[in-house]
Design a protein around this motif. Structure first.
Motif, PDB file in Angstrom:
ATOM      1  N   ARG A 176       0.958  -1.190   0.158  1.00 21.14           N
ATOM      2  CA  ARG A 176      -0.086  -0.014   0.133  1.00 21.14           C
ATOM      3  C   ARG A 176       0.882   1.249  -0.038  1.00 21.14           C
ATOM      4  N   ALA A 177       0.117   2.418  -0.450  1.00 18.45           N
ATOM      5  CA  ALA A 177       1.164   3.630  -0.441  1.00 18.45           C
ATOM      6  C   ALA A 177       1.244   4.150   0.875  1.00 18.45           C
ATOM      7  N   LEU A 178       2.602   4.514   1.184  1.00 17.27           N
ATOM      8  CA  LEU A 178       2.762   4.791   2.597  1.00 17.27           C
ATOM      9  C   LEU A 178       2.768   6.513   2.959  1.00 17.27           C
ATOM     10  N   PRO A 179       2.255   6.990   3.776  1.00 16.63           N
ATOM     11  CA  PRO A 179       1.820   8.358   3.983  1.00 16.63           C
ATOM     12  C   PRO A 179       3.299   9.249   3.677  1.00 16.63           C
ATOM     13  N   ALA A 180       3.281  10.338   3.172  1.00 18.14           N
ATOM     14  CA  ALA A 180       4.236  11.174   2.764  1.00 18.14           C
ATOM     15  C   ALA A 180       4.829  11.689   4.279  1.00 18.14           C
ATOM     16  N   GLY A 181       6.157  11.948   4.218  1.00 15.92           N
ATOM     17  CA  GLY A 181       6.786  12.290   5.200  1.00 15.92           C
ATOM     18  C   GLY A 181       7.776  11.383   6.090  1.00 15.92           C
ATOM     19  N   GLY A 182       7.911  11.673   7.650  1.00  9.23           N
ATOM     20  CA  GLY A 182       8.794  10.757   8.004  1.00  9.23           C
ATOM     21  C   GLY A 182       7.778   9.492   8.298  1.00  9.23           C
ATOM     22  N   ASN A 183       8.627   8.384   8.496  1.00 10.88           N
ATOM     23  CA  ASN A 183       7.853   7.111   8.849  1.00 10.88           C
ATOM     24  C   ASN A 183       8.949   6.261   9.634  1.00 10.88           C
ATOM     25  N   TRP A 184       8.203   5.239  10.040  1.00 11.16           N
ATOM     26  CA  TRP A 184       8.872   4.100  10.808  1.00 11.16           C
ATOM     27  C   TRP A 184       8.206   2.861  10.262  1.00 11.16           C
ATOM     28  N   CYS A 185       8.879   1.712  10.615  1.00 11.40           N
ATOM     29  CA  CYS A 185       7.936   0.642  10.576  1.00 11.40           C
ATOM     30  C   CYS A 185       8.481  -0.666  11.496  1.00 11.40           C
ATOM     31  N   ARG A 186       7.725  -1.558  11.665  1.00 12.74           N
ATOM     32  CA  ARG A 186       7.840  -2.567  12.593  1.00 12.74           C
ATOM     33  C   ARG A 186       7.718  -4.047  11.989  1.00 12.74           C
ATOM     34  N   PHE A 187       8.598  -5.084  12.475  1.00 12.93           N
ATOM     35  CA  PHE A 187       8.669  -6.161  11.732  1.00 12.93           C
ATOM     36  C   PHE A 187       8.735  -7.339  12.960  1.00 12.93           C
ATOM     37  N   GLN A 188       8.018  -8.320  12.969  1.00 10.23           N
ATOM     38  CA  GLN A 188       7.848  -9.397  13.670  1.00 10.23           C
ATOM     39  C   GLN A 188       7.707 -10.871  12.845  1.00 10.23           C
ATOM     40  N   GLN A 189       8.489 -11.956  13.190  1.00 13.57           N
ATOM     41  CA  GLN A 189       8.521 -13.104  12.221  1.00 13.57           C
ATOM     42  C   GLN A 189       8.221 -14.528  13.278  1.00 13.57           C
ATOM     43  N   THR A 190       7.597 -15.419  12.510  1.00  8.47           N
ATOM     44  CA  THR A 190       7.529 -16.843  12.999  1.00  8.47           C
ATOM     45  C   THR A 190       9.036 -17.338  12.865  1.00  8.47           C
ATOM     46  N   ILE A 191       9.179 -18.475  13.766  1.00 10.15           N
ATOM     47  CA  ILE A 191      10.574 -19.012  13.767  1.00 10.15           C
ATOM     48  C   ILE A 191      10.055 -20.501  13.757  1.00 10.15           C
ATOM     49  N   VAL A 192      10.992 -21.198  12.605  1.00 12.99           N
ATOM     50  CA  VAL A 192      10.785 -22.646  12.519  1.00 12.99           C
ATOM     51  C   VAL A 192      11.844 -23.122  12.404  1.00 12.99           C
ATOM     52  N   GLY A 212      13.833 -24.554  14.457  1.00 12.02           N
ATOM     53  CA  GLY A 212      14.228 -25.693  15.354  1.00 12.02           C
ATOM     54  C   GLY A 212      15.256 -25.526  16.059  1.00 12.02           C
ATOM     55  N   ALA A 213      15.975 -24.585  16.227  1.00 18.57           N
ATOM     56  CA  ALA A 213      17.371 -24.389  16.854  1.00 18.57           C
ATOM     57  C   ALA A 213      17.056 -24.241  18.414  1.00 18.57           C
ATOM     58  N   ASP A 214      15.893 -23.955  18.711  1.00 21.13           N
ATOM     59  CA  ASP A 214      15.667 -23.845  20.248  1.00 21.13           C
ATOM     60  C   ASP A 214      13.894 -23.971  20.228  1.00 21.13           C
ATOM     61  N   ALA A 215      13.264 -23.575  21.163  1.00 20.57           N
ATOM     62  CA  ALA A 215      11.880 -23.624  21.394  1.00 20.57           C
ATOM     63  C   ALA A 215      11.166 -22.539  20.783  1.00 20.57           C
ATOM     64  N   SER A 216      11.974 -21.445  20.144  1.00 21.08           N
ATOM     65  CA  SER A 216      11.228 -20.099  19.822  1.00 21.08           C
ATOM     66  C   SER A 216      10.393 -20.576  18.562  1.00 21.08           C
ATOM     67  N   THR A 217       9.284 -19.952  18.834  1.00 21.09           N
ATOM     68  CA  THR A 217       7.990 -19.987  17.607  1.00 21.09           C
ATOM     69  C   THR A 217       8.006 -18.665  17.004  1.00 21.09           C
ATOM     70  N   ILE A 218       8.345 -17.510  17.689  1.00 20.56           N
ATOM     71  CA  ILE A 218       7.816 -15.991  17.383  1.00 20.56           C
ATOM     72  C   ILE A 218       8.962 -15.240  17.700  1.00 20.56           C
ATOM     73  N   SER A 219       9.202 -14.113  17.035  1.00 15.89           N
ATOM     74  CA  SER A 219      10.178 -13.231  17.559  1.00 15.89           C
ATOM     75  C   SER A 219       9.560 -11.937  18.290  1.00 15.89           C
ATOM     76  N   ASP A 220      10.371 -11.189  18.698  1.00 10.94           N
ATOM     77  CA  ASP A 220       9.966  -9.853  19.197  1.00 10.94           C
ATOM     78  C   ASP A 220       9.826  -8.939  18.095  1.00 10.94           C
ATOM     79  N   TRP A 221       9.262  -7.616  18.365  1.00 10.85           N
ATOM     80  CA  TRP A 221       8.992  -6.830  17.534  1.00 10.85           C
ATOM     81  C   TRP A 221      10.333  -5.933  17.340  1.00 10.85           C
ATOM     82  N   SER A 222      10.784  -5.771  15.717  1.00 14.05           N
ATOM     83  CA  SER A 222      11.625  -4.936  15.686  1.00 14.05           C
ATOM     84  C   SER A 222      11.487  -3.634  15.036  1.00 14.05           C
ATOM     85  N   GLU A 223      11.986  -2.454  15.362  1.00 13.92           N
ATOM     86  CA  GLU A 223      11.363  -1.175  14.737  1.00 13.92           C
ATOM     87  C   GLU A 223      12.513  -0.663  14.033  1.00 13.92           C
ATOM     88  N   SER A 224      12.183  -0.052  12.923  1.00 16.08           N
ATOM     89  CA  SER A 224      13.334   0.659  12.041  1.00 16.08           C
ATOM     90  C   SER A 224      13.799   1.877  12.479  1.00 16.08           C
TER      91      SER A 224
END
Length: 755
Positions: A714-730, A732-744
């Motif tokens: 989608r088109a992002l609003p003009a001007g200053g922006n940040w984004c956040r990213f979260q992922q599933t984890i599969v 098998g290195a440990d019991a992790s299934t989901i990450s914390d949120w990262s912010e740009s």
């Protein structure tokens, strides 16, 4: 003219031609303003929610109760209290499907109008277990439990080949699916259950993935058994079309080979084995030239048949018993009145026995006869006999002579004869129908005895013959103190709890706290079942209860003191929500009783605590260092050294790993479509708006060892922006299934009009 809410008085004045005023009689009336309709603000209109969800809103009066109703037929969903600010809400548990609800408020029995309908969907709960069974037919059966009426869908994820499975509707809370023709290997499937949204679509549950292996080697026969016939029959289950091989330990045939038909097979030995002790037979099945391994060992044990009881002749009080048996066997007898074992005299295939100890007359006796041969004991042959019985003088053993008793009394005694009728008298008067006894101990219930001194005696009658009367027992009938069933001595009880106990039906109970002049209960009735209970509110601390009861003009003694602990009520965790994600730093919040202190535990590890505020809320910031994966939060309330029970468990998923956002770089200028990229662990990521996590900018991005990248959808609003990213984890290195949120870092989006 507009009048305010309250009481008003008015008069009318007529003016004469000469200016004289003529007032009317005053009229008094009350004005009551209409109640406004509350507004539903949670959950978000049109959203999809779990079955246990928070429904709340605004626009209600603090003194009101807000009632939630179904929009069309006004079925009652329940009530919610209102806060000082006019907000209201609580947790509700709704059935899966589409819901349209309205709200209205009630003050002092006065109802306002219903508000605007609020529409949302409720999804069924996530499946947590799928049972997988490899059937003897080589089919794979899947089964489990689910929401009644929901449709279960199993979807292929990975494995040797894509095996589509039919959908199935949950009936009576269970479901199952079977499918043939599987290749060997490990399969992974996704399972959901879904319900109709009444508009041609579905409301699915959250996804549950499971894996299972498939092996198509020839299995061993199952349910293998051997009969105890002298020519034993071997039978069991197997793969239809296979041939079952039945061999002794030396490899010789124990029974002819059998073909499996409709998953069943059987074969009888060609030879008579006779009584046999622990002969081991190996059973396998062969299909397409392949035999199953390692085979099934079945132990054949054939016991001798029961001996025959041919005669039981009476001779005074000890009969002569005789019969036939296997030649060389040992014959033993056991009588029902004594566990002692007796051995019969044997001559060839004949045996006989007479017991020296006489049998009690008038009582049925059973003799059990077994024979032992080939290291085994046969099933028993039995015979019942009876000798004329002697009528005994009964004995009253409870209540004790000279003791106290209640009005409702169970009189217990001994020395009754089976089949006799026992009659109890009180002060020389029969107490109703006689009671048929089973012999030995007996009891008779007495109801509503008059208070005071009473004389009891008993007599039994058999075959029209009365026994001698028992020795009389004198008791003093009094009103006993009531007893507590809740709380228990030394136990814990929340501040607002039900205390209960037992007493005399129809009596009235007084209950008080030791050291207090007022009563918790005064004249509280005991029901027809002899029980009483009432809700009370008690202060936290060590408390002592006492009680007494009264009926007519008779008052019991005070009950013994009962000391127990009054503890805070268990708090309620509102956030994080059930099965919700939490990162390394989180805030746990909920509701409790103002003045209590709430402590938060992850399993048995204390994370922190905070006081409950006046609005009944509490909030505890926590830092988590535990390994990622599934964990359970609980809360405990405490006050003045007393702790509540643990709250209901709140399962959460801990994900402290933070993936990186590499582009757009800090301060860079970008235009639509914006390219995003970064690093993470194997799985799937979601890139969302920094100010609205429900607004996806780049959903379902694959994360590999080389990182992740994607374009904004989608088109992002003009001007200053940040984004956040979260992922599933599969990975098998440990019991992790989901990450914390990262912010740009901040980046600038060009206005399309400026280019």
């Amino acid at each position: 003219m507009t009048l305010g809410e309250g009481t008003h008085t008015i008069i009318a004045v007529a003016m004469g031609v000469d200016g004289q005023e003529f007032p009317s009689a005053p009229v008094t009336f009350s004005v009551r303003l209409a109640l406004p309709a509350p507004q539903i603000t949670q959950p978000e209109a049109g959203s999809v929610q779990d079955m246990n969800l928070w429904i709340g809103g605004t626009g209600a009066d603090y003194s009101a109760q807000v009632q939630l109703l179904e929009d069309f037929n006004h079925d009652d969903y329940g009530y919610s209290l209102v806060t000082l600010t006019g907000g209201w809400g609580r947790l509700f548990n709704l059935a899966p499907g589409v819901h349209s609800i309205v709200a209205r408020q009630t003050i002092n029995g006065r109802q306002g109008p219903v508000g605007i309908a609020h529409f949302f969907k409720v999804r069924p709960s996530r499946l947590t277990t799928v049972n997988v069974e490899i059937l003897p037919s080589q089919e794979v059966k899947f089964s489990g439990t689910g929401h009644n009426g929901a449709t279960v869908v199993l979807t292929y994820v990975s494995g040797p080949n894509n095996k589509p499975l039919p959908e199935v509707v949950v009936a009576n809370g269970v479901w199952q699916i079977s499918a043939p023709d599987w290749e060997n290997g490990i399969y992974t499937y996704s399972a959901i259950q879904k319900v109709s949204d009444n508009a041609g679509g579905w409301i699915p549950s959250q996804d549950f993935q499971f894996s299972f292996p498939v092996s198509t080697k020839v299995p061993d026969p199952t349910n293998v058994r051997a009969s105890a016939d002298y020519s034993p029959i071997f039978s069991g289950n197997g793969v239809t079309g296979a041939t079952v091989l039945i061999r002794k330990q030396d490899g010789t045939e124990a029974a002819p080979p059998a073909v499996v038909v409709n998953s069943f097979w059987s074969s009888q030995s060609r030879q008579e084995w006779g009584p046999t002790f622990d002969q081991i037979v190996q059973v396998k099945q062969r299909l397409d030239g392949q035999e199953s391994e390692p085979g099934v060992g079945v132990v054949v044990r054939i016991a001798p048949l029961p001996p025959v009881i041919s005669s039981l002749s009476d001779n005074e009080l000890s009969p002569l018993i005789a019969g036939t048996c296997w030649s060389g066997a040992v014959v033993n007898l056991v009588f029902s009145d004594n566990p002692a074992v007796h051995t019969a005299a044997i001559s060839g295939t004949e045996w006989q026995f007479r017991r020296r100890t006489e049998f009690a007359p008038g009582v049925p006796h059973t003799v059990s006869v077994t024979q032992t041969a080939a290291q085994q004991t046969s099933a028993p042959a039995t015979r019942t006999f009876e000798i004329r019985r002697t009528l005994l003088k009964p004995v009253i053993i409870d209540p004790a002579n000279g003791g106290e008793a209640e009005r409702d009394l169970r009189v217990r005694g001994d020395r009754s004869v089976a089949g006799a009728r026992m009659q109890l008298r009180v002060d020389g008067i029969d107490t109703g129908p006689a009671t048929l006894t089973n012999g030995g101990l007996w009891y008779i219930e007495l109801k509503g005895l008059a208070f005071g001194r009473r004389i009891l005696d008993a007599q039994q009658t058999l075959d029209g013959r009365p026994s001698e009367r028992s020795d009389p027992v004198v008791v003093n009938v009094v009103l006993m103190p009531p007893q507590f069933t809740t709380p228990q001595p030394g136990g814990d009880l929340p501040r607002t709890s039900t205390i209960s106990g037992t007493g005399m039906p129809g009596a009235r109970v007084d209950v008080w706290l030791e050291g207090r002049d007022d009563f918790l209960l005064r004249g509280y009735p005991v029901d027809s079942n002899g029980r009483w209970s009432s809700l009370v509110i008690l202060p936290v601390g060590v408390k002592t209860l006492q009680a007494r009861q009264a009926i007519e003009q008779v008052v019991s003694r005070d009950s013994p003191p009962l000391t127990f602990n009054v503890v805070p009520a268990a708090p309620y965790i509102e956030t994080p929500v059930k099965d919700g994600h939490i990162g390394g730093s989180a805030v746990v919040s909920g509701f409790g009783v103002p003045g209590d202190t709430v402590s938060i535990y992850l399993g048995d590890t204390l994370l922190g605590g905070a006081p409950v505020l006046e609005d009944r809320t509490w909030s505890v910031p926590v830092t988590l260092t535990q390994p990622d994966g599934a964990h359970v939060l609980v809360a405990v309330a405490s006050l003045d050294g007393f702790k509540s029970d643990r709250s209901a468990q709140q399962p959460v998923v801990l994900g402290r790993y933070e993936p990186s956002i590499d582009s757009p770089r800090a301060g860079s200028w970008v235009s639509h479509p914006v390219t995003f990229s970064g690093q993470g662990r194997l799985g799937t990521g979601q890139l969302v708006s920094w100010f609205n996590p429900e607004l996806p900018w780049a959903p379902n991005l694959a994360v590999s060892a080389q990182g992740w990248h994607g374009l904004s959808v989608r088109a992002l609003p003009a001007g200053g922006n940040w984004c956040r990213f979260q992922q599933t984890i599969v990975d098998g290195a440990d019991a992790s299934t989901i990450s914390d949120w990262s912010e740009s870092a901040r980046f600038e989006v060009l206005d399309p009009a400026s280019r």
